[in-house]
Design a protein around this motif. Structure first.
Motif, PDB file in Angstrom:
ATOM      1  N   GLU A  78     -13.986  -8.578  25.515  1.00 57.27           N
ATOM      2  CA  GLU A  78     -14.071  -8.502  24.058  1.00 57.27           C
ATOM      3  C   GLU A  78     -12.979  -9.379  23.468  1.00 57.27           C
ATOM      4  O   GLU A  78     -11.807  -9.227  23.801  1.00 57.27           O
ATOM      5  N   ASP A  79     -13.349 -10.282  22.594  1.00 57.25           N
ATOM      6  CA  ASP A  79     -12.382 -11.139  21.934  1.00 57.25           C
ATOM      7  C   ASP A  79     -12.230 -10.685  20.487  1.00 57.25           C
ATOM      8  O   ASP A  79     -13.224 -10.458  19.798  1.00 57.25           O
ATOM      9  N   GLN A  80     -11.022 -10.546  20.041  1.00 60.84           N
ATOM     10  CA  GLN A  80     -10.768 -10.063  18.685  1.00 60.84           C
ATOM     11  C   GLN A  80     -11.068 -11.128  17.627  1.00 60.84           C
ATOM     12  O   GLN A  80     -11.160 -10.808  16.457  1.00 60.84           O
ATOM     13  N   ASN A  81     -11.219 -12.390  18.026  1.00 59.71           N
ATOM     14  CA  ASN A  81     -11.443 -13.470  17.066  1.00 59.71           C
ATOM     15  C   ASN A  81     -12.917 -13.759  16.826  1.00 59.71           C
ATOM     16  O   ASN A  81     -13.248 -14.694  16.106  1.00 59.71           O
ATOM     17  N   THR A  82     -13.818 -12.988  17.415  1.00 61.75           N
ATOM     18  CA  THR A  82     -15.243 -13.254  17.262  1.00 61.75           C
ATOM     19  C   THR A  82     -15.775 -12.631  15.983  1.00 61.75           C
ATOM     20  O   THR A  82     -15.232 -11.664  15.454  1.00 61.75           O
ATOM     21  N   ILE A  83     -16.859 -13.185  15.502  1.00 57.97           N
ATOM     22  CA  ILE A  83     -17.538 -12.647  14.328  1.00 57.97           C
ATOM     23  C   ILE A  83     -18.478 -11.550  14.801  1.00 57.97           C
ATOM     24  O   ILE A  83     -19.297 -11.762  15.693  1.00 57.97           O
ATOM     25  N   ARG A  84     -18.361 -10.382  14.205  1.00 55.91           N
ATOM     26  CA  ARG A  84     -19.235  -9.269  14.585  1.00 55.91           C
ATOM     27  C   ARG A  84     -20.306  -9.107  13.511  1.00 55.91           C
ATOM     28  O   ARG A  84     -19.999  -8.959  12.327  1.00 55.91           O
ATOM     29  N   VAL A  85     -21.576  -9.131  13.935  1.00 52.49           N
ATOM     30  CA  VAL A  85     -22.707  -8.984  13.021  1.00 52.49           C
ATOM     31  C   VAL A  85     -23.583  -7.856  13.551  1.00 52.49           C
ATOM     32  O   VAL A  85     -23.929  -7.827  14.731  1.00 52.49           O
ATOM     33  N   ASP A  86     -23.941  -6.947  12.671  1.00 54.92           N
ATOM     34  CA  ASP A  86     -24.803  -5.830  13.040  1.00 54.92           C
ATOM     35  C   ASP A  86     -26.203  -6.357  13.366  1.00 54.92           C
ATOM     36  O   ASP A  86     -26.726  -7.215  12.633  1.00 54.92           O
TER      37      ASP A  86
END
Length: 53
Positions: A22-30
């Motif tokens: 898991e990278d904290q800099n990624t964009i999370r989209v539902d």
């Protein structure tokens, strides 16, 4: 090499580690947002197609 060698699990182990990270800099989209945009895009295309001359 025989098919009972078990090489499939070892060859995919790197991919499993890659996708579990898991990278904290990624964009999370539902996922529901992606489906909603797809449906809205489809409806927009139908409306534009119906109003075309």
């Amino acid at each position: 090499m025989s098919s009972s060698d078990g090489g499939g699990l070892m060859s995919s182990a790197g991919l499993v580690r890659y996708f579990d990270a898991e990278d904290q800099n990624t964009i999370r989209v539902d996922p529901r947002t992606i489906v909603a945009f797809g449906v809205l895009f489809g409806v927009l295309m139908l409306v534009l197609n119906a109003t075309a001359v």
